[in-house]
Design an enzyme around this catalytic site. Structure first.
Site, mmCIF file in Angstrom:
data_model
loop_
_atom_site.group_PDB
_atom_site.id
_atom_site.type_symbol
_atom_site.label_atom_id
_atom_site.label_comp_id
_atom_site.label_asym_id
_atom_site.label_seq_id
_atom_site.Cartn_x
_atom_site.Cartn_y
_atom_site.Cartn_z
ATOM 1 N N ASN A 237 0.835 -1.270 0.063
ATOM 2 C CA ASN A 237 0.079 0.103 -0.144
ATOM 3 C C ASN A 237 0.917 1.332 -0.173
ATOM 4 O OD1 ASN A 237 -2.549 1.456 0.261
ATOM 5 N ND2 ASN A 237 -2.078 1.716 2.406
ATOM 6 N N LYS A 238 0.567 2.266 -0.762
ATOM 7 C CA LYS A 238 1.179 3.414 -0.977
ATOM 8 C C LYS A 238 0.390 4.434 0.192
ATOM 9 C CE LYS A 238 2.763 7.459 -3.331
ATOM 10 N NZ LYS A 238 2.300 8.382 -2.281
ATOM 11 N N PHE A 239 1.196 5.050 1.412
ATOM 12 C CA PHE A 239 0.511 5.814 2.396
ATOM 13 C C PHE A 239 0.500 7.126 2.132
ATOM 14 C CE2 PHE A 239 2.045 1.738 4.221
ATOM 15 C CZ PHE A 239 0.799 1.331 5.078
ATOM 16 N N GLU A 373 -4.288 6.091 -1.703
ATOM 17 C CA GLU A 373 -3.393 7.107 -2.496
ATOM 18 C C GLU A 373 -2.606 6.279 -3.690
ATOM 19 O OE1 GLU A 373 -0.531 10.341 -2.602
ATOM 20 O OE2 GLU A 373 -2.373 10.034 -1.801
ATOM 21 N N GLY A 374 -2.652 4.893 -3.652
ATOM 22 C CA GLY A 374 -1.973 4.289 -4.564
ATOM 23 C C GLY A 374 -1.273 2.951 -4.027
#
Length: 841
Positions: A237-239, A373-374
């Site tokens: 996960n992109k935080f 977020e991405g």
């Protein structure tokens, strides 16, 4: 040279090297060769003369093979007592590293003389040619030290002469000290520092003594525009928070931003939680505040102001464990180690960042549904590249977000107070550029708070070199504040569309906020079949599909050659047409980009180090260490048409590759003789080129000529990558001397323009590592858009002119003659056999 220079370079309170004093042998003169592992392994060749040791650094060490000529760089004199020095030069001192005495003995002049041996040697040293007999334990017999003339006046050749001691075997393999019988590796092991011991705290039970750990600058990810599936990659996960490095020692946890700004006070709950760890560790992760299971940067900003919300630290990497650097382990090994560590403790605010393997597209789709977020893609078996932006980590965004520098505010209108909108900027090539204004995302309290922060930094003049085109009343601000914004898209004029303010970034240096929109795919796409040469002349910007890549080409109508009305688009079109011819001479070669953003009459600059965060992800780069910069440089590698056209779109009128490829970076593929006239006398240039061919013909070796595209000619001699740069430069100098002897009245080997006295310079120094010349088929930034054009030798005559070949006429020639330059990439000549013919020493 004197011992003053030797003493100035050394701190004798820290190093065990002897102080610089003169000394003398009782009878015969001595020599010594010391093997020295400093920043680069080399051998120091020293001869006793005039009370000191005259010294040369020999990078590859002496040889007993007469066919091998070793480069020897003369350095400062060393004291006589240095002859016995073995040991360690401590870190931080000049020449830091380990030293052994590899060989020693006595020596004498090789020729009889009426002078004393020492006086004869000093006279020969002054002339630049020493003929000596060595009587060592390893080196025996006749040797020559010959000074090379040129830019580096300290460059010499160390050459073994034919005699009974000549041997093809590699004498360097005899690697022990003649004094202590130790190898350099054994000495290095003996001088390894003792591990720092630390008492174990009574409040913590550890199984072993731990070494304190310190901050490590984190690895950074490059941008990518779409997800993918690959079993060699994992996906996380992109935080949407603050990247945070945790340095955990006994009863002492510190939290830092990527730029080592302290976060410890801001994130106390996390620091307290991490105190549970009974090891010394450095962790890498992201601090966030979540809403509905999704990190939210604005909530994190609110936490910093109000303390409301729950901080979470998602840890995705471990960099050091109990003093052991683990960055060299693979990512999966590090994550396994990290998970085992974190599972030992019952944390409240600290979490292990999970990942999946291979299925990046599915993971991205799930992130889209969660409005995340991405995602981040990481090579599963990659190491951790501290303080580097790497393509082994890729960030794939769902929402558009940017960091921007606040450079001004507009006057408030209607009922709004304090200010109307923020003016935003980013750096491009170290120049601050305007990227739009942001007027939404503020509360009344935010407007007031920001205005109060900005007030002490109001300035009267714009920090920009350009005009914004705004009609608003503007209050300029010193560019020191960085904010985060989300936005809809980049516009064609590189402005943010519909930006929304999210908050200030406490962890960012404004100088690090750079323009990086290249990977954003423009909405407008032309037909896949559309080629540049069929583009409407009125179209200034366009998209071009090259293989799987869509290039966004800008400002195609900009005039690059004012007198000839040749546009940027015509240069791009030329490279599109000639790509199949030029690419073989660019493939795998580092590029030194010569950029002319405003054409040949505007300012230009060379760019070697590319910002991997700015360039498209499909472009290949290679890190190469630069001794002049003492750092790695990310060179662009041009292996395909898309990269070639990308460079042309950046304003690279000419293309300048290295002489070697990244596969054999120290071995050039050709010798270059650059014939560089000072005055306009091309007929004499032609004569020099023909003299080069005459010399090579006498050696029964091939050479090839091309126009430089400027005022000279280039002659290339194929090598096939068989020799290193030192050998090639020496060979090129030998050739230059041969050529100069044929035309002494019209040529010069003097690098200084004043000393040439108008003669044509035979530039053999182009054969050094990192030097570049315009590639064959390259356009040149000269009137008429001339092209560096391969020639047949029968074309090298009085009818040839420097301006003969341009982008207007060469394509028909290339179609007719094909690639005349192809043999340059062939097997290559045998330098050794040629040197045997030329050696008269």
């Amino acid at each position: 040279m004197s011992l003053t220079k030797y003493n100035q370079k050394r701190n004798f309170k820290e190093t065990q090297e002897p102080q610089g004093k003169k000394g003398k042998s009782e009878s015969k003169l001595i020599f010594v060769v010391q093997k020295h592992a400093a920043s680069h392994l080399h051998y120091d060749f020293r001869l006793e003369m005039d009370g000191v040791l005259k010294s040369w650094a020999v990078p590859k060490g002496p040889s007993l093979d007469p066919d091998i000529k070793r480069l020897a760089m003369m350095v400062e004199d060393h004291p006589y007592s240095y002859k016995d020095f073995e040991g360690n030069i401590p870190k931080g001192n000049y020449g830091a590293g380990n030293v052994i005495v590899w060989d020693n003995g006595t020596y004498e002049p090789a020729e009889e003389s009426t002078l004393t041996p020492e006086k004869q040697l000093l006279a020969d040293l002054k002339k630049g040619h020493l003929r000596i007999i060595l009587k060592g334990k390893k080196l025996k017999g006749n040797f020559s030290l010959v000074k090379l003339k040129g830019k580096e006046d300290n460059a010499w050749l160390l050459i073994k002469k034919e005699d009974q001691y000549a041997d093809k075997a590699d004498i360097i393999l005899q690697n022990k000290s003649v004094i202590s019988k130790r190898t350099l590796e054994q000495l290095e092991k003996e001088n390894e520092p003792e591990p720092v011991k630390k008492k174990v705290s009574s409040t913590k039970k550890t199984t072993e003594t731990n070494q304190p750990v310190t901050f490590i600058k984190p690895m950074l990810a490059s941008l990518s525009d779409k997800p993918f599936d690959d079993k060699e990659w994992i996906f996380e996960n992109k935080f949407d928070g603050y990247r945070t490095i945790a340095v955990c020692n006994e009863n002492d946890v510190e939290l830092f931003s990527r730029n080592k700004i302290s976060f410890t006070d801001n994130f106390k709950t996390i620091a307290s939680d991490l105190e549970k760890i009974e090891h010394h560790v450095v962790l890498d992760g992201e601090v966030v505040v979540e809403k509905s299971g999704r990190s939210d940067f604005q909530l994190l900003q609110n936490y910093l102001k109000t303390g409301k919300g729950k901080l979470k630290y998602y840890v995705f990497d471990i960099l050091n464990l109990d003093g052991n650097d683990v960055t060299g382990l693979s990512l999966l090994e590090r994550k396994e180690l990290l998970k085992m560590l974190l599972e030992k403790y019952d944390f409240t605010n600290v979490f292990y960042s999970e990942h999946i393997v291979e299925n990046g597209i599915k993971f991205f789709d799930q992130a889209v549904k969660k409005k995340s977020e991405g995602i981040i893609a990481k090579k599963a078996y990659g190491s951790y590249a501290a303080d580097k932006r790497s393509k082994d980590w890729l960030k794939i965004k769902i929402s558009q977000a940017e960091e921007a520098i606040i450079i001004g505010i507009t006057e408030p209108k209607n009922s709004r107070e304090h200010f109307g909108a923020l003016l935003l900027g980013q750096y491009e090539n170290k120049i601050l550029k305007f990227i739009g204004k942001c007027g939404t995302g503020f509360t009344q309290s935010t407007l007031k708070e920001l205005y109060e922060k900005f007030s002490p930094y109001f300035i009267d003049e714009s920090p920009l070199n350009e005009k914004t085109g705004l009609r608003d009343t503007v209050q300029w601000i010193k560019p020191k504040f960085v904010c985060q914004v989300k936005f809809a898209e980049w516009t064609q004029d590189n402005h943010l569309r519909q930006p929304v303010y999210l908050g200030l970034r406490l962890d960012k240096n404004p100088k690090d906020v750079v323009f990086s929109n290249e990977i954003i795919t423009p909405k407008k796409e032309t037909s896949m079949k559309k080629e540049i040469h069929t583009t409407d002349k009125n179209e200034n910007d366009l998209d071009l599909k090259v293989g799987k890549v869509t290039l966004h080409l800008t400002n195609q109508n900009k005039i690059y050659f004012p007198d000839d009305k040749i546009t940027k688009g015509e240069i791009v079109t030329y490279y599109n047409e000639v790509s199949e011819l030029i690419l073989p001479y660019l493939k795998d070669r580092p590029q030194s980009m010569n950029r002319f953003p405003n054409g040949i009459e505007g300012p230009s600059f060379y760019q070697k180090d590319v910002d991997e965060d700015k360039i498209p992800t499909w472009i290949k780069t290679k890190k190469i260490f630069s001794e002049s910069n003492n750092a790695n440089i990310d060179y662009l590698i041009c292996n395909d048409k898309a990269t070639l056209l990308y460079m042309a779109n950046l304003g690279c009128i000419d293309i300048n590759p290295w002489n070697s490829t990244i596969k054999r970076i120290d071995n050039p593929d050709w010798v270059v003789i650059d014939i560089d006239p000072e005055k306009d006398d091309f007929k004499e240039v032609v004569k020099v080129a023909l003299a080069v061919k005459e010399v090579m013909d006498s050696f029964e070796a091939q050479c090839y000529c091309k126009t430089s595209g400027a005022s000279g000619l280039h002659v290339y001699i194929p090598l096939g990558g068989k020799y290193d740069y030192d050998s090639v430069k020496i060979f090129a100098e030998i050739l230059a001397h041969e050529i100069h002897q044929k035309l002494p009245d019209s040529t010069s080997l003097e690098r200084s323009i004043k000393k040439r006295k108008g003669k044509i310079y035979i530039d053999y120094l182009q054969n050094r590592k990192g030097q570049t010349l315009a590639a064959p088929y390259s356009v040149r930034p000269k009137p008429g858009a001339t092209v560096s054009t391969p020639l047949e030798w029968n074309e090298v005559n009085d009818k040839l002119t420097p301006q003969q070949f341009t982008i207007k006429n060469v394509l028909q020639r290339f179609e007719k003659k094909g690639d005349l330059w192809a043999p340059v990439l062939g097997k290559g000549i045998d330098i050794k056999s040629i040197l045997k013919k030329t050696e008269a020493i």
